[in-house]
Design an enzyme around this catalytic site. Structure first.
Site, mmCIF file in Angstrom:
data_model
loop_
_atom_site.group_PDB
_atom_site.id
_atom_site.type_symbol
_atom_site.label_atom_id
_atom_site.label_comp_id
_atom_site.label_asym_id
_atom_site.label_seq_id
_atom_site.Cartn_x
_atom_site.Cartn_y
_atom_site.Cartn_z
ATOM 1 N N ASP A 65 -2.462 -11.903 -74.263
ATOM 2 C CA ASP A 65 -1.094 -11.594 -74.701
ATOM 3 C C ASP A 65 -0.173 -12.079 -73.592
ATOM 4 O OD1 ASP A 65 1.392 -10.441 -75.083
ATOM 5 O OD2 ASP A 65 0.592 -8.509 -75.752
ATOM 6 N N VAL A 66 0.687 -13.035 -73.901
ATOM 7 C CA VAL A 66 1.496 -13.666 -72.842
ATOM 8 C C VAL A 66 2.532 -12.729 -72.219
ATOM 9 C CG1 VAL A 66 1.186 -16.023 -73.728
ATOM 10 C CG2 VAL A 66 3.180 -14.672 -74.457
ATOM 11 N N TYR A 157 16.066 -15.243 -80.769
ATOM 12 C CA TYR A 157 15.227 -16.443 -80.594
ATOM 13 C C TYR A 157 16.012 -17.567 -79.896
ATOM 14 C CZ TYR A 157 11.920 -20.097 -82.256
ATOM 15 O OH TYR A 157 11.015 -21.131 -82.362
ATOM 16 N N LYS A 161 15.000 -19.186 -76.379
ATOM 17 C CA LYS A 161 14.630 -20.604 -76.309
ATOM 18 C C LYS A 161 15.579 -21.383 -75.391
ATOM 19 C CE LYS A 161 10.916 -20.990 -78.893
ATOM 20 N NZ LYS A 161 9.614 -21.132 -78.211
HETATM 21 P P1 NDP Z 1 2.737 -19.822 -85.296
HETATM 22 O O1 NDP Z 1 3.271 -18.490 -85.692
HETATM 23 O O2 NDP Z 1 2.060 -20.664 -86.327
HETATM 24 O O3 NDP Z 1 1.737 -19.691 -84.051
HETATM 25 C C1 NDP Z 1 2.113 -18.966 -82.922
HETATM 26 C C2 NDP Z 1 0.863 -18.404 -82.283
HETATM 27 O O4 NDP Z 1 1.289 -17.648 -81.113
HETATM 28 C C3 NDP Z 1 0.131 -17.413 -83.201
HETATM 29 O O5 NDP Z 1 -1.252 -17.616 -83.139
HETATM 30 C C4 NDP Z 1 0.543 -16.088 -82.624
HETATM 31 O O6 NDP Z 1 -0.365 -15.045 -82.854
HETATM 32 C C5 NDP Z 1 0.617 -16.398 -81.154
HETATM 33 N N1 NDP Z 1 1.334 -15.355 -80.426
HETATM 34 C C6 NDP Z 1 2.389 -14.627 -80.818
HETATM 35 N N2 NDP Z 1 2.718 -13.726 -79.885
HETATM 36 C C7 NDP Z 1 1.843 -13.880 -78.871
HETATM 37 C C8 NDP Z 1 1.652 -13.242 -77.629
HETATM 38 N N3 NDP Z 1 2.434 -12.221 -77.237
HETATM 39 N N4 NDP Z 1 0.659 -13.669 -76.824
HETATM 40 C C9 NDP Z 1 -0.155 -14.672 -77.210
HETATM 41 N N5 NDP Z 1 -0.052 -15.302 -78.393
HETATM 42 C C10 NDP Z 1 0.949 -14.914 -79.212
HETATM 43 O O7 NDP Z 1 3.986 -20.588 -84.675
HETATM 44 P P2 NDP Z 1 4.267 -22.154 -84.443
HETATM 45 O O8 NDP Z 1 3.017 -22.887 -84.226
HETATM 46 O O9 NDP Z 1 5.226 -22.587 -85.466
HETATM 47 O O10 NDP Z 1 5.085 -22.070 -83.072
HETATM 48 C C11 NDP Z 1 4.555 -22.413 -81.803
HETATM 49 C C12 NDP Z 1 5.716 -22.508 -80.823
HETATM 50 O O11 NDP Z 1 6.621 -23.505 -81.262
HETATM 51 C C13 NDP Z 1 6.515 -21.223 -80.698
HETATM 52 O O12 NDP Z 1 6.935 -21.047 -79.365
HETATM 53 C C14 NDP Z 1 7.690 -21.490 -81.589
HETATM 54 O O13 NDP Z 1 8.796 -20.694 -81.244
HETATM 55 C C15 NDP Z 1 7.924 -22.962 -81.339
HETATM 56 N N6 NDP Z 1 8.689 -23.642 -82.345
HETATM 57 C C16 NDP Z 1 8.266 -23.679 -83.648
HETATM 58 C C17 NDP Z 1 9.023 -24.345 -84.595
HETATM 59 C C18 NDP Z 1 8.637 -24.444 -86.030
HETATM 60 O O14 NDP Z 1 9.454 -24.959 -86.827
HETATM 61 N N7 NDP Z 1 7.455 -24.023 -86.437
HETATM 62 C C19 NDP Z 1 10.303 -24.992 -84.222
HETATM 63 C C20 NDP Z 1 10.633 -24.876 -82.846
HETATM 64 C C21 NDP Z 1 9.850 -24.235 -81.947
HETATM 65 P P3 NDP Z 1 -0.098 -14.005 -84.077
HETATM 66 O O15 NDP Z 1 -0.497 -14.715 -85.291
HETATM 67 O O16 NDP Z 1 -0.979 -12.855 -83.731
HETATM 68 O O17 NDP Z 1 1.375 -13.664 -84.022
#
Ligand code: NDP
Length: 249
Positions: A65-66, A157, A161
């Site tokens: 957990d980050v 958010y 960001k």
């Molecule tokens: P997803 O929700 O598909 O994946 C995010 C992953 O991060 C999940 O596996 C999630 O786990 C995990 N996670 C959440 N909270 C924590 C935590 N506290 N510690 C460790 N892991 C955690 O998101 P995306 O792949 O879309 O996003 C990845 C990154 O890209 C993020 O930072 C997002 O903000 C950024 N981003 C995404 C965009 C988009 O359009 N998709 C656009 C711009 C930026 P769990 O399922 O348990 O929550």
């Protein structure tokens, strides 16, 4: 071609790597020869994702957990113990808790700031500790175009960001003399579980607003991360790459 990867033999750690953009980043780094540690808050999902990359000696996974300082330190320690070094750190984990300010709770605000901003800070700090003695390393932080333009319903958010950009630049200044580079990527609308949660009409309206007329795919963000992770970007630090199909031009 074996041995021709852009990050051959390097060790990479990716947070939030169980799915979406994080998984695509882990995959492309692995394809380019890195030994990869996939971390996610759900250890079982991280392990499943690692299996999906073929498992084997060059892939490892860990629950992390980050927002948990000890867990982030332990994840970096695991990478160094398992593979000998940490060369690439990708702070990707993220969540959304969208609502207008009239409806957003303090808990919604704090949860998002905690995961993105505190989580990235902890990741940068822990990675820097491991990279400083080696005199090299590349840290890539995943921001968002939301942090540049500010999105309706995303005061939490967008703030987090945008904060990641300030953090990236400040850390880049501190670590440049030590040979460690710190850069950020700002994805636009990318097709993942995070954006699948949007109502279809909102998603379509956003797509229509993008000059390239489509959402991006996770591997298209991963390509930019690979570039910043490898030596092709050896003279770049403190920079922000937009991966948004031209959305904010
Ligand atoms: P997803 O929700 O598909 O994946 C995010 C992953 O991060 C999940 O596996 C999630 O786990 C995990 N996670 C959440 N909270 C924590 C935590 N506290 N510690 C460790 N892991 C955690 O998101 P995306 O792949 O879309 O996003 C990845 C990154 O890209 C993020 O930072 C997002 O903000 C950024 N981003 C995404 C965009 C988009 O359009 N998709 C656009 C711009 C930026 P769990 O399922 O348990 O929550």
């Amino acid at each position: 071609m074996p041995g021709a990867g852009l990050v051959e033999g390097r060790t990479a750690l990716v947070t939030g790597a169980a799915r979406g953009i994080g998984l695509a980043i882990a995959r492309i780094l692995s394809e380019h020869g890195a030994r990869v540690v996939l971390t996610d808050q759900d250890a079982a999902l991280a392990a499943e994702a690692a299996e999906g990359l073929g498992g084997g000696a060059a892939v490892s996974s860990l629950g992390c957990d980050v927002t948990d300082e000890d867990a982030v330190t332990a994840a970096v320690g695991h990478a160094v113990e398992r593979f000998g070094t940490l060369d690439i750190m990708v702070n990707n984990a993220g969540i959304t808790r969208d609502a207008t300010m009239r409806k957003m709770t303090l808990a919604d605000f704090e949860a998002v700031v905690d995961v993105h901003l505190k989580g990235t800070w902890l990741g940068v700090r822990a990675a820097a500790e491991a990279m400083r003695p080696a005199g090299s390393g590349s840290i890539v932080n995943i921001s968002s175009l939301s942090g540049k333009s500010g999105n309706f319903g995303q005061t939490n958010y967008s703030a987090a960001k945008a904060g990641i950009i300030g953090l990236t630049k400040a850390a880049a200044k501190e670590l440049a003399p030590r040979g460690v580079r710190v850069n950020a990527v700002q994805p636009g609308l990318i097709r993942t579980a995070m954006t699948a949660a949007m109502p279809a009409d909102v998603f379509a309206a956003k797509e229509a607003d993008i000059p390239m007329r489509r959402a991006g795919e996770p591997h298209e963000v991963a390509g930019a991360v690979l570039f910043l992770a490898c030596d092709l970007s050896s003279y770049m630090t403190g920079t922000v790459l937009e991966v948004g199909g031209g959305r904010l031009i």
